[in-house]
Design a protein around this motif. Sequence first.
Motif, PDB file in Angstrom:
ATOM      1  N   GLN A   1      32.455  63.501  54.647  1.00  0.00           N
ATOM      2  CA  GLN A   1      33.772  62.948  54.901  1.00  0.00           C
ATOM      3  C   GLN A   1      33.884  61.512  54.402  1.00  0.00           C
ATOM      4  O   GLN A   1      32.930  60.714  54.504  1.00  0.00           O
ATOM      5  CB  GLN A   1      34.111  63.041  56.378  1.00  0.00           C
TER       6      GLN A   1
ATOM      7  N   VAL B   1      35.631  61.120  62.995  1.00  0.00           N
ATOM      8  CA  VAL B   1      34.312  61.367  62.415  1.00  0.00           C
ATOM      9  C   VAL B   1      33.924  60.176  61.552  1.00  0.00           C
ATOM     10  O   VAL B   1      34.784  59.542  60.937  1.00  0.00           O
ATOM     11  CB  VAL B   1      34.310  62.678  61.590  1.00  0.00           C
TER      12      VAL B   1
ATOM     13  N   VAL C   1      42.804  64.257  61.544  1.00  0.00           N
ATOM     14  CA  VAL C   1      41.423  63.924  61.205  1.00  0.00           C
ATOM     15  C   VAL C   1      41.386  62.459  60.814  1.00  0.00           C
ATOM     16  O   VAL C   1      42.146  62.035  59.932  1.00  0.00           O
ATOM     17  CB  VAL C   1      40.890  64.792  60.052  1.00  0.00           C
TER      18      VAL C   1
ATOM     19  N   SER D   1      30.470  65.563  58.970  1.00  0.00           N
ATOM     20  CA  SER D   1      31.097  66.852  58.719  1.00  0.00           C
ATOM     21  C   SER D   1      32.040  67.217  59.852  1.00  0.00           C
ATOM     22  O   SER D   1      31.885  66.736  60.981  1.00  0.00           O
ATOM     23  CB  SER D   1      30.027  67.948  58.571  1.00  0.00           C
ATOM     24  N   LEU D   2      32.973  68.078  59.539  1.00  0.00           N
ATOM     25  CA  LEU D   2      33.946  68.517  60.528  1.00  0.00           C
ATOM     26  C   LEU D   2      34.393  69.921  60.155  1.00  0.00           C
ATOM     27  O   LEU D   2      34.507  70.233  58.955  1.00  0.00           O
ATOM     28  CB  LEU D   2      35.140  67.575  60.546  1.00  0.00           C
ATOM     29  N   THR D   3      34.647  70.737  61.152  1.00  0.00           N
ATOM     30  CA  THR D   3      35.146  72.087  60.921  1.00  0.00           C
ATOM     31  C   THR D   3      36.473  72.271  61.637  1.00  0.00           C
ATOM     32  O   THR D   3      36.567  72.056  62.847  1.00  0.00           O
ATOM     33  CB  THR D   3      34.143  73.142  61.415  1.00  0.00           C
TER      34      THR D   3
END
Length: 128
Positions: free
Chosen positions: A87, A12, A124, A17-19
Amino acid sequence: QVQLVESGGGLVQAGGSLTLSCVASGDRDTFVGYNLGWFRQAQGQEREFLAGIEWTKQVYYGNFEQGRFTISRDNDQRTVTLKMTKQQVKDTAVYYCEAKEQRPRGGALRTAEEYDNWGRGTQVTVSS
């Protein structure tokens, strides 16, 4: 012991954003009694606590992450989710979910040693 499988990691860009999601094996009646937590471990660093959610659904966060991270659980789906916003490169790490059967006891669990079960993690990577 419960098996935990994390997903949702990846690459990312900074500011994005990341989920992340984590699904647990077993049945719902057992899952509802778990305290659940998200941790991360960057290369060469110790595992650090990010967020936790008790079996009562009380949530709590690491001192420095509140506001960017949001933890939630879905007992019907036996999942715990970590939504991450804004992030930063420093967020690059392997992210782990952890679980401990805690009901009927109360109290937050903020260290990895307090949990009994953890997944293999999901990577991540945040690019600048």
